[in-house]
Structure formats: structure tokens, C-alpha cells
Motif scaffolding. Structure first.
Motif, PDB file in Angstrom:
ATOM      1  N   HIS A 267       0.839  -1.203   0.000  1.00 48.01           N
ATOM      2  CA  HIS A 267       0.000   0.000   0.000  1.00 48.01           C
ATOM      3  C   HIS A 267       0.873   1.253   0.000  1.00 48.01           C
ATOM      4  CE1 HIS A 267      -3.417  -2.582   0.811  1.00 48.01           C
ATOM      5  NE2 HIS A 267      -2.724  -3.126   1.808  1.00 48.01           N
TER       6      HIS A 267
ATOM      7  N   ASP B 286       0.986   3.860  -1.705  1.00 45.97           N
ATOM      8  CA  ASP B 286       0.318   5.150  -1.880  1.00 45.97           C
ATOM      9  C   ASP B 286      -0.167   5.754  -0.560  1.00 45.97           C
ATOM     10  OD1 ASP B 286      -1.423   2.936  -1.902  1.00 45.97           O
ATOM     11  OD2 ASP B 286      -3.033   4.120  -2.820  1.00 45.97           O
ATOM     12  N   THR B 287      -0.418   4.932   0.441  1.00 40.41           N
ATOM     13  CA  THR B 287      -0.865   5.446   1.747  1.00 40.41           C
ATOM     14  C   THR B 287       0.202   5.292   2.838  1.00 40.41           C
ATOM     15  OG1 THR B 287      -1.851   3.327   2.359  1.00 40.41           O
ATOM     16  CG2 THR B 287      -3.285   4.929   1.235  1.00 40.41           C
TER      17      THR B 287
ATOM     18  N   ASP C 152       1.148   8.481   4.974  1.00 45.79           N
ATOM     19  CA  ASP C 152       0.023   8.889   5.818  1.00 45.79           C
ATOM     20  C   ASP C 152      -0.139   7.958   7.015  1.00 45.79           C
ATOM     21  OD1 ASP C 152      -0.560  11.020   4.150  1.00 45.79           O
ATOM     22  OD2 ASP C 152      -2.003   9.868   2.965  1.00 45.79           O
ATOM     23  N   GLU C 153      -0.057   6.650   6.757  1.00 46.12           N
ATOM     24  CA  GLU C 153      -0.202   5.665   7.838  1.00 46.12           C
ATOM     25  C   GLU C 153       0.890   5.831   8.890  1.00 46.12           C
ATOM     26  OE1 GLU C 153      -2.402   3.162   8.441  1.00 46.12           O
ATOM     27  OE2 GLU C 153      -3.650   3.675   6.725  1.00 46.12           O
TER      28      GLU C 153
END
Length: 130
Positions: free
Chosen positions: A89, A91-92, A95-96
Motif C-alpha cells: 500500500h 500510496d498510503t 500517511d499511515e
């Protein structure tokens, strides 16, 4: 002075965020959790099998051998989670990680710190509010 301010305001267009992309060899190296003892090939195999099967960190925790101590479990779950969201993941990922760091009151990722790994572990295992 105003020219410098003007130039600095446009430089951000050319600055790139650093990329933190892991590959499978990096993931396997992260499964080695204790530098004081010889590598536990069984734990590494379980770690990689779970990763390749896209299993969650909670599923990995259930499968870990009993001889892995608490600090080892904290480290393995933290590295698994970070590797998993980075690899599957991407792309996130930022942020995570930023959400986690904010919630545990840390500024950066410190995998070598047992205290950091414990905080991430408890962050991940907290009950979700619905």
C-alpha cells in the motif's frame, strides 16, 4: 531580500519527498529480530510466508513460535506492519506512518528501539472505536 523569499517560495516545486520503498530482500532482512542470537530460520520463514500471502500482522502474531520473547514480538510486528504497508500500500504509506507517529508521540521511526516498537505494537493492537 524579497528576491530570495520569492526564489525560496518556488523551490518547493523541485524538492521531492524521499522514497522509502522496500523490496522482498529488505523484508526478509527485517525478519531477523535478535542480534544476540543466531538467526531463527523458522521465524523468518513464517514471517516471509505471511508477507507473501498478504496476511495481516495479527495473523503473523498468532503464528509466531512461543520462544520469541515479548521484545522480539514487538519488533517483528512493527517491522511487518511497516514493510507490509510500504510494499502493498505504498500510496498510503506516509500517511499511515505519520498517523502512527503522531498517535504514539514520536518524531521518527526507530526500529532499533525496543520502546518505539512496543509503542507501535500497542498502537496497532488498540481496540478500534466504531
Amino acid at each position: 531580500m524579497s528576491k530570495i523569499t520569492y526564489l525560496n517560495s518556488h523551490l518547493h516545486k523541485f524538492r521531492k519527498e524521499p522514497e522509502y520503498k522496500v523490496d522482498l530482500e529488505d523484508v526478509e532482512a527485517l525478519a531477523y529480530y535478535d542480534v544476540l542470537v543466531k538467526e531463527d530460520k523458522k521465524t523468518t520463514k513464517i514471517f516471509m510466508k505471511c508477507f507473501n500471502n498478504k496476511e495481516t500482522y495479527k495473523e503473523l502474531l498468532i503464528k509466531l513460535p512461543d520462544h520469541v520473547d515479548r521484545i522480539g514480538r514487538f519488533y517483528l510486528i512493527t517491522t511487518y506492519w511497516l514493510s507490509y504497508i510500504n510494499y502493498y500500500h505504498y500510496d498510503t504509506f506516509l500517511d499511515e506512518v505519520n498517523n502512527c507517529l503522531h498517535d504514539i508521540d514520536q518524531e521518527k521511526v526507530l526500529l532499533s528501539s525496543p520502546h518505539f516498537c512496543k509503542k507501535v505494537y500497542h498502537y496497532l493492537m488498540r481496540p478500534l472505536i466504531i
